[in-house]
Design a protein around this motif. Structure first.
Motif, mmCIF file in Angstrom:
data_model
loop_
_atom_site.group_PDB
_atom_site.id
_atom_site.type_symbol
_atom_site.label_atom_id
_atom_site.label_comp_id
_atom_site.label_asym_id
_atom_site.label_seq_id
_atom_site.Cartn_x
_atom_site.Cartn_y
_atom_site.Cartn_z
ATOM 1 N N UNK A 36 73.300 101.074 62.807
ATOM 2 C CA UNK A 36 73.395 99.677 62.361
ATOM 3 C C UNK A 36 73.984 99.586 60.964
ATOM 4 N N UNK A 37 74.925 100.466 60.645
ATOM 5 C CA UNK A 37 75.499 100.455 59.285
ATOM 6 C C UNK A 37 76.223 99.141 59.001
ATOM 7 N N UNK A 39 75.204 96.198 59.898
ATOM 8 C CA UNK A 39 74.182 95.243 59.441
ATOM 9 C C UNK A 39 73.733 95.566 58.025
ATOM 10 N N UNK A 40 73.662 96.872 57.718
ATOM 11 C CA UNK A 40 73.271 97.269 56.370
ATOM 12 C C UNK A 40 74.310 96.796 55.349
ATOM 13 N N UNK A 41 75.549 96.879 55.762
ATOM 14 C CA UNK A 41 76.602 96.434 54.841
ATOM 15 C C UNK A 41 76.502 94.913 54.628
ATOM 16 N N UNK A 42 76.216 94.210 55.703
ATOM 17 C CA UNK A 42 76.021 92.761 55.552
ATOM 18 C C UNK A 42 74.870 92.466 54.587
ATOM 19 N N UNK A 43 73.790 93.213 54.733
ATOM 20 C CA UNK A 43 72.630 93.005 53.853
ATOM 21 C C UNK A 43 73.000 93.287 52.409
ATOM 22 N N UNK A 44 73.816 94.303 52.229
ATOM 23 C CA UNK A 44 74.218 94.636 50.852
ATOM 24 C C UNK A 44 75.027 93.502 50.238
ATOM 25 N N UNK A 46 74.853 90.398 51.056
ATOM 26 C CA UNK A 46 73.993 89.226 50.851
ATOM 27 C C UNK A 46 73.149 89.357 49.594
ATOM 28 N N UNK A 47 72.731 90.558 49.296
ATOM 29 C CA UNK A 47 71.790 90.703 48.177
ATOM 30 C C UNK A 47 72.401 91.411 46.985
#
Lengths: 683, 309
Positions: A36-37, A39-44, A46-47
């Motif tokens: 799920x990298x 999704x992790x990139x999206x989270x990065x 976002x925050x």
């Protein structure tokens, strides 16, 4: 500012550790495969803004934490000038003079008392940790305001309480130092110091204060320098109330004024106030340092409020002594009712009339046996029945009630007295049972009876003299006194001649011979007069306030009159204090100078003034003398100045370690916040 | 032993006899009646000659006159056609995602998502064959591999297991839309389609073919296979993350991103569930730390409660 261990600052280099660790770890990051990298990139994304701020704050917190830790280990300190002392731990007794002279007006600014209070607070704050302190008020009588404690800060509230009361007392610094020595006696600290904060007036005699070896005594003065001119002050030194001989219900108040620091040349206006109303005004002209003036005012009746005050008009250095309470009442007297045979009561009345004025006046009223039942006994302190028959049932009940409520009763033998009837009528209150009278041929003389302590009711009779040659031809036989009674006089054969005992709140004396010459030649002997006077006083209640003026702070005890159920004392400010139980009212709140009004409630609950119990509280005349006493310097003693200039190091490391702890908490909070979802963080 | 060989034998072993015994006690009931050639236990939407009467309807020209209800005509003076239920045989298609992301975790011998998904599908195939239905299999990554045709003979179970045991293709990307579209074209009508995938194709319309399958009358179940690590991101130290389908690496502190990542994965799951449900398919989250028989039991029990069994 300085450092105890500067080399510890090298530890500050560790501040670079977080940055170095961050850079080093970037080269050696662990590799992890994650499906799920995306999704992790999206989270990065976002925050990113939030995490960047948190990262910067984290870096700052960690670097600051290491810097603060290194600085704390280096032992930074701050040099401070001590307000008092040398910075070493000590057990300190602070004596704060709260006498009247400390309330003087310095001509602008705070009074010496206020300055001394502020100084005491400074001293308390200057004490290093581990010190002990106690607070003693130096006004008469000295008292421990705060006992010795390892927490000097605890003195703060006690100082506040002390500041709330205006100084009115006399000065007793020597006694205060003795009290301080007792407080410091058990201290585990080697250094023991006494600090006296006083105005250093001449009457304080501060120069005579001494401390034992090994203990320092420092005096700080808040009054004028020894060589300074004494401030001008006038005071009401004395008041004497004399009933007007020519005008009934009027009294003259003789006022004596005293001046210090120079007598005023102009006349000084003086007024007499009663219940806030000026009733008389006059002018006093000083001759030397004293002046006098006479003021005329209304004389209080037997149940009127006698309180008033004399006031000097105008301002001077000390306002507290410009007014003085005064009682507009006739001199107090013991009220004695004589009843019975004319010869016997005449002899007793003559004896009482000859009592010296210095022993206290005695007011006597004579009535015959028939009139006695119509007299209100509550208007008397002592009832003396001489040569009259045993009382009837109604009179006997009134007499018993009178005695049980605190009145004094003296019964003297005589021909009309039937012993059995007497026993039947007054048996419960009699100190001994009486038998029929009988003639006898005894050796002459009456001698002192049982050994009596000072507190015994008949103690005044133990020194009876002048009775050694009394010849007795007939006597009333008295049986053995009851358990709580004593034989104050005995006949030559040892039989009781005078028995005194208590009944309820009162006292009863039974004399085996008459007060006339029918059974003995007692009235002809020199001991007769003091015997009758002491009998009247010894059994009568003490229903007068202390005649002398009370000093502020001195506790007094007011006796409750016979039949009183409640006693109300009103101080000069209008505060009332009520006493309901006991035979006496112990009054401790006498710090306010002025005249104290006393009211008494009878069984019906009706309050009536008791002018005989009113009293005056006045500061000692010495306090009005504001001349400075001798001293080493005009300000502080030399050792105090030296101590005040001492410097000490105040370590800053505890604060830095506290900062480290707070930064650690902040770092943890930032890490926790960074790990929480943004939605939770926002919530 | 190589990883591929290990996965293959694992797939064979995926049909754990104990698991199969438990699952076999549950009857798979299709949401819709499936059509088939042989009579079975499943209801068919086709009305015809049978013993179970369903309803009357108006006669329309062309209807079989044998189905006219003469008694109803006598009573109502209207021509009514009698309709009956017809028992049919279910045709099941088991579709497995073999993209690179299904190889997680990449530790040798680990229980991968692919193996977990294969176990799920193989168990379903066993149930279908055991109850006399037909079962076939297909795998895909970026394209659909040649499928195993649906059959009902007992040897079909091993054939399905063998087909599903193929390990994921390393680095292969996922094309859900293309693969499911191909399945929709080949699966015929009114069957049962089970898809096991991590659904990590974030392109718009990746799940659109599910609607085609449902429109063709299929009962579609989507097993969303995810590893617990993907759900909770249990990494604390700064890490260099690498994708399994050729994505660029990412260096970051997972502890700092855990909150945002949790939101992202939660949103992703909700989107998948919503799209499957909107298409008419059933969505089942299949965590690899949950035994497959429990996942199947929950699915089949829920279907039974709805009265489809």
């Amino acid at each position: 500012m300085g450092l105890e261990a500067p080399w510890a600052l090298l530890g500050a280099l560790l501040a670079a550790a977080p940055v170095v660790a961050h850079l080093a770890r970037r080269h050696d990051l662990p590799r992890v495969a994650l499906p799920t990298i995306a999704l992790l990139r999206r989270a990065q994304v976002a925050s990113r803004r939030r995490t960047r701020l948190v990262d910067v704050l984290l870096l700052v917190a960690r670097v600051a934490m290491i810097l603060a830790l290194a600085l704390g280990l280096a032992g930074p300190y701050r040099e401070v000038k001590l307000a008092w002392g040398d910075g070493t731990r000590a057990s300190v007794a602070i004596i704060l003079d709260d006498s009247l002279s400390m309330a003087r007006d310095p001509g602008g600014g705070a009074t010496p008392f206020a300055r001394a209070l502020a100084r005491a607070r400074e001293v308390v704050r200057a004490l290093p940790a581990g010190s002990e302190a106690c607070l003693i008020a130096g006004g008469a009588a000295p008292r421990v305001i705060a006992p010795r404690s390892g927490d000097p800060a605890a003195l703060g509230p006690r100082l506040d309480a002390l500041a709330a009361a205006a100084p009115t007392r006399g000065t007793a610094l020597s006694a205060a130092v003795a009290l301080a020595l007792r407080e410091l006696a058990g201290s585990p600290l080697e250094a023991r110091r006494i600090l006296v904060l006083s105005d250093g007036a001449a009457h304080a005699r501060a120069e005579q204060l001494e401390a034992p070896p090994g203990m320092s005594l420092e005096i700080e003065r808040f009054g004028p320098a020894p060589d300074a001119r004494a401030p001008v002050n006038r005071s009401v030194a004395e008041t004497v109330v004399v009933p007007e001989a020519t005008a009934a219900g009027r009294a003259t108040v003789l006022v004596t004024l005293r001046a210090s620091g120079g007598a005023p040349t102009a006349p000084v206006a003086v007024r007499l106030e009663q219940r806030g109303r000026v009733v008389a005004r006059g002018e006093a002209r000083f001759q030397g340092d004293t002046a006098s003036v006479s003021l005329e005012g209304p004389l209080a009746g037997p149940q009127d409020d006698p309180t008033a005050r004399v006031v000097i008009e105008g301002r001077d250095a000390l306002a507290g002594d410009d007014a003085r309470g005064v009682l507009l009442r006739p001199p107090g007297a013991l009220r004695v009712l004589l009843a019975g045979d004319d010869d016997a009561t005449r002899a007793a009345a003559q004896a009482l009339a000859l009592v010296p004025e210095r022993e206290g006046a005695i007011a006597v009223r004579r009535v015959d046996a028939d009139t006695l039942p119509t007299v209100a006994l509550s208007a008397f302190d002592t009832v003396l029945l001489a040569g009259m028959p045993a009382p009837g049932a109604e009179l006997a009940a009134a007499l018993r009630r009178f005695v049980e409520r605190g009145g004094g009763l003296v019964l003297a033998a005589g021909d009309p007295l039937d012993a059995r009837a007497l026993d039947a009528a007054l048996g419960p209150v009699l100190p001994a049972r009486a038998s029929e009278a009988s003639g006898t041929a005894l050796p002459p003389g009456l001698r002192p009876g049982d050994s009596l302590p000072d507190t015994a009711p008949a103690a005044p009779l133990r020194d009876a003299t002048g009775l050694a040659d009394v010849r007795v031809t007939r006597r009333l036989l008295l049986e053995t006194p009851r358990r709580d009674a004593v034989a104050a006089l005995r006949f030559a054969d040892g039989a009781p001649a005078l028995v005194v005992g208590t009944a309820g709140s009162g006292r009863v004396a039974l004399l085996a011979v008459p007060l006339d010459e029918s059974w003995s030649d007692l009235p002809l002997h020199p001991g007769f007069l003091p015997l009758v006077a002491r009998l009247a006083r010894g059994v009568g209640p003490v229903t007068r306030a202390p005649a002398q003026v009370v000093s502020p702070g001195d506790p007094i005890t007011l006796p409750l009159p016979p039949g009183a159920t409640r006693l109300v004392v009103t101080d000069p400010s209008g505060e009332r204090e009520t006493f309901r139980e006991g035979r006496a009212a112990p009054l401790r709140s006498t710090t306010l100078p002025g005249a104290y009004r006393v009211e008494v409630a009878d069984e019906g609950g009706v309050l009536r003034d008791a002018p005989r119990l009113a009293f005056v509280v006045a500061s000692p005349a010495d306090e009005s003398d504001l001349r400075p006493g001798p001293g080493a310097t005009g300000g502080m003693p030399r050792d105090t100045r030296k101590a005040a200039s001492a410097r000490t190091r105040r370590p800053l490391a505890p604060w830095l370690f506290l900062l480290v702890g707070l930064l650690a908490l902040a770092e943890g909070a930032l890490r926790f916040r960074g790990a929480r979802p943004p939605a939770q963080a926002a919530a | 032993m190589s990883q591929d060989a290990g996965d293959r034998s694992a797939a064979r072993g995926a049909l754990d006899p104990e698991v199969a015994r438990r699952v076999s006690t549950l009857l798979l009931a299709a949401r819709r009646a499936a059509e088939g050639l042989a009579s079975g236990l499943h209801k068919s939407p086709h009305r015809g000659a049978s013993v179970v009467f369903v309803e009357h309807r108006e006669y329309r020209p062309g209807d079989d006159l044998r189905l006219l209800d003469w008694r109803a005509y006598a009573r109502t003076d209207r021509h009514m056609i009698k309709r009956f239920e017809q028992e049919t045989q279910l045709r099941g298609t088991l579709v497995l995602d073999r993209s690179g992301s299904m190889a997680y975790p990449t530790i040798p011998g680990a229980h991968t998502k692919a193996r977990h998904a294969a176990t799920l599908l193989a168990a379903l195939g066993y149930v279908l064959v055991r109850q006399g239905d037909l079962a076939g299999a297909a795998t895909f990554a970026d394209v659909l591999a040649p499928p195993l045709p649906a059959r009902g003979r007992p040897a079909q179970v091993e054939a399905i297991a063998t087909a599903l045991a193929e390990p994921p293709a390393e680095g292969a990307t996922t094309d859900l839309a293309g693969a499911l579209g191909s399945v929709a074209e080949r699966a015929g009508r009114r069957g049962f389609v089970a898809v096991a995938s991590d659904l990590l194709d974030l392109r718009e319309g990746a799940l659109a073919p599910l609607a085609q399958l449902v429109a063709r009358g299929h009962d579609v179940v989507v097993f969303h296979v995810l590893h617990p690590d993907e759900l909770s991101l249990p990494f604390d130290e700064p890490t260099r993350f690498e994708g399994l389908e050729g994505e660029a690496t990412l260096e970051t502190d997972p502890a700092a991103l855990r909150g945002a990542y949790t939101l992202e994965i939660r949103q992703f799951l909700e989107e998948c569930r919503a799209r499957c449900t909107a298409a008419g398919a059933r969505y089942v989250l299949a965590r690899t730390d949950v035994p497959p028989e429990r996942t199947l039991a929950e699915l089949l029990t829920a279907r039974g409660r709805r009265g489809w069994a």
